[in-house]
Design an enzyme around this catalytic site. Structure first.
Site, PDB file in Angstrom:
ATOM      1  N   HIS A 201       5.984  27.067  60.239  1.00 30.22           N
ATOM      2  CA  HIS A 201       7.064  27.748  59.031  1.00 30.22           C
ATOM      3  C   HIS A 201       8.229  27.108  58.343  1.00 30.22           C
ATOM      4  O   HIS A 201       8.509  28.667  57.024  1.00 30.22           O
ATOM      5  CB  HIS A 201       7.650  28.210  59.852  1.00 30.22           C
TER       6      HIS A 201
HETATM    7  C1  UD1 Z   1      15.335  29.834  60.109  1.00 30.24           C
HETATM    8  C2  UD1 Z   1      15.889  28.621  59.850  1.00 30.24           C
HETATM    9  C3  UD1 Z   1      14.890  27.548  59.971  1.00 30.24           C
HETATM   10  C4  UD1 Z   1      14.787  27.881  61.790  1.00 30.24           C
HETATM   11  C5  UD1 Z   1      14.085  28.951  61.483  1.00 30.24           C
HETATM   12  C6  UD1 Z   1      13.591  29.323  63.020  1.00 30.24           C
HETATM   13  C7  UD1 Z   1      17.682  28.345  58.135  1.00 30.24           C
HETATM   14  C8  UD1 Z   1      17.888  28.099  56.434  1.00 30.24           C
HETATM   15  N1  UD1 Z   1      16.588  28.547  58.498  1.00 30.24           N
HETATM   16  O1  UD1 Z   1      14.504  30.186  58.997  1.00 30.24           O
HETATM   17  O2  UD1 Z   1      15.987  26.195  59.600  1.00 30.24           O
HETATM   18  O3  UD1 Z   1      14.239  26.511  61.876  1.00 30.24           O
HETATM   19  O4  UD1 Z   1      14.830  29.745  61.207  1.00 30.24           O
HETATM   20  O5  UD1 Z   1      12.907  30.731  63.325  1.00 30.24           O
HETATM   21  O6  UD1 Z   1      18.594  28.923  58.197  1.00 30.24           O
HETATM   22  N2  UD1 Z   1      11.772  37.167  60.424  1.00 30.24           N
HETATM   23  C9  UD1 Z   1      11.237  38.172  60.523  1.00 30.24           C
HETATM   24  N3  UD1 Z   1      12.001  38.779  61.868  1.00 30.24           N
HETATM   25  C10 UD1 Z   1      12.790  37.780  62.681  1.00 30.24           C
HETATM   26  C11 UD1 Z   1      13.088  36.870  61.716  1.00 30.24           C
HETATM   27  C12 UD1 Z   1      12.818  36.940  60.427  1.00 30.24           C
HETATM   28  O7  UD1 Z   1      10.460  38.980  60.026  1.00 30.24           O
HETATM   29  O8  UD1 Z   1      12.814  38.003  63.343  1.00 30.24           O
HETATM   30  C13 UD1 Z   1      10.886  37.317  58.217  1.00 30.24           C
HETATM   31  C14 UD1 Z   1      11.937  37.670  57.592  1.00 30.24           C
HETATM   32  O9  UD1 Z   1      10.672  38.225  56.554  1.00 30.24           O
HETATM   33  C15 UD1 Z   1      12.679  37.159  56.668  1.00 30.24           C
HETATM   34  C16 UD1 Z   1      11.619  35.490  57.412  1.00 30.24           C
HETATM   35  O10 UD1 Z   1      11.167  35.510  58.816  1.00 30.24           O
HETATM   36  O11 UD1 Z   1      12.499  36.689  55.331  1.00 30.24           O
HETATM   37  C17 UD1 Z   1      12.333  34.142  57.028  1.00 30.24           C
HETATM   38  O12 UD1 Z   1      13.639  34.006  58.696  1.00 30.24           O
HETATM   39  P1  UD1 Z   1      14.956  33.986  57.823  1.00 30.24           P
HETATM   40  O13 UD1 Z   1      16.137  33.332  58.798  1.00 30.24           O
HETATM   41  O14 UD1 Z   1      15.694  33.514  56.673  1.00 30.24           O
HETATM   42  O15 UD1 Z   1      14.709  32.184  57.990  1.00 30.24           O
HETATM   43  P2  UD1 Z   1      13.136  31.457  59.461  1.00 30.24           P
HETATM   44  O16 UD1 Z   1      12.088  30.967  58.724  1.00 30.24           O
HETATM   45  O17 UD1 Z   1      13.104  32.119  59.958  1.00 30.24           O
END
Ligand code: UD1
Length: 357
Positions: A201
């Protein structure tokens, strides 16, 4: 005394759950739980609260997804009035996600003491947003709870007063130890199966489409030898969909939705080998004694390389294939215990918070 915990993203929940429980043993303490809403899908958040038996958050800031700056800024904007209203004696933040840094900054500027759980880890790779979050959170924290000696060294090298540093062990392993007896394989996977478990991820892996395609091709190849089970993180799913990458669902490469804690734990326990870019999974596989191949050039958890089961394979498909063949052929080793990764890290933190260092 009033302790306010801030969680936001999936890996925070397994770290906060044991401390909430441990502090619950001190009747003089009041606890408040704030969820920033960085992760909001039921599969990324709610199901973890249920399985980890965490209390409902008192406040949900509902920040959702956005760019690095916007997400961090939204947490700060929405968290400040909460702190002004609740006026806690301590703010406890976990790990290295954007919510961690945002909450720590707001609290420290309001002169509310900050305790950082899982302090001191360093990859020395500033292209990772998490590394920036770690360095800055540690700089503004008043109490730094570390999982291992390398973390203490990193903090000392950055000039942090040693009286603030407390090596307590690994809180994520507390949750693992407590819930391992309840781990349950997902329905799709039979208990007798030998399989390779994959999670990817990190932006560095999944936002780079040619590289993601190369890895998928390698996984399809692997799946001819051993079934590959791949729960897909929303970021990875989005990257695949946005870029019209073919969904390589084959009989032996099984793409699953993000899984709840107990199901994913059982998969780790039963896997022959795990391929990942997650930080927490490097630790959990080390504890379980399951070989782990990390698709990154570096790790902030070097103890999993020296005392655990982790191997860095970098962005090198040939190395990945080679290490995978080796791991599939090797007999399972007995896990070696890592000091203080014993299921009691949160008790040690609770004592320090409740009774003073
Ligand atoms: C975040 C953390 C990372 C951690 C990871 C675990 C930061 C910088 N990154 O990354 O350290 O390892 O979480 O999962 O804080 N999304 C959904 N549903 C959700 C959440 C996210 O669909 O409930 C999608 C969205 O499209 C979003 C993307 O996932 O744009 C990324 O989510 P984000 O919270 O920005 O970062 P992670 O990649 O999850």
């Amino acid at each position: 005394m009033h302790i306010l915990h801030v969680v936001g993203a999936r890996p925070n929940f397994m770290k906060a759950a044991p401390l909430l429980r441990a502090l619950g043993q001190f009747p003089q303490l009041r606890q408040t739980l704030v969820h920033t809403g960085q992760h909001y899908d039921a599969a990324m958040s709610e199901v973890f609260f249920r399985q980890l038996e965490m209390p409902e958050p008192n406040v949900n800031l509902a920040v959702g997804s956005a760019s690095q700056a916007l997400q961090t800024a939204e947490v700060m904007l929405r968290f400040e009035p909460v702190l002004l209203e609740f006026k806690p004696d301590w703010v406890v933040v976990y790990g290295d996600v954007n919510s961690t840094l945002a909450a720590a900054l707001v609290a420290s500027k309001l002169a509310i003491p900050v305790a950082h759980v899982e302090a001191g880890l360093r990859s020395r790779d500033r292209t990772m947003p998490e590394e920036i979050n770690r360095v800055l959170t540690d700089q503004v924290s008043d109490l730094l709870f570390t999982p291992s000696a390398d973390a203490d060294d990193n903090l000392r090298q950055e000039g942090i007063d040693t009286t603030r540093i407390h090596r307590v062990g690994n809180v994520m392993i507390d949750t693992l130890v407590r819930l391992l007896p309840h781990a349950t394989l997902p329905r799709e996977i039979a208990g007798s199966e030998r399989f390779v478990l994959v999670t990817l991820h990190r932006p560095g892996n999944v936002d780079d489409l040619p590289w993601l395609r190369e890895m998928l091709a390698a996984l399809i190849e692997v799946s001819r030898t051993a079934p590959v089970v791949f729960p897909v993180h929303p970021r990875t799913a989005k990257s695949l969909a946005q870029n019209n990458a073919a969904h390589p669902q084959t009989q032996n490469l099984r793409l699953l939705p993000p899984l709840p804690y107990l199901e994913f734990l059982a998969l780790q326990q039963h896997a022959q080998v795990v391929i990942t870019d997650s930080g927490g999974i490097q630790e959990e596989t080390s504890y379980l004694g399951v070989p782990c191949l990390t698709v990154r050039e570096n790790t902030e958890r070097p103890i999993t390389l020296t005392e655990g089961t982790n191997t860095l394979v970098g962005r090198d498909i040939r190395r990945l294939r080679h290490e995978l063949e080796r791991a599939l052929a090797a007999p399972r080793q007995n896990p070696r215990p890592i000091p203080l990764w014993d299921g009691h890290a949160a008790d040690r933190i609770a004592r320090i918070l409740a009774e003073g260092p």
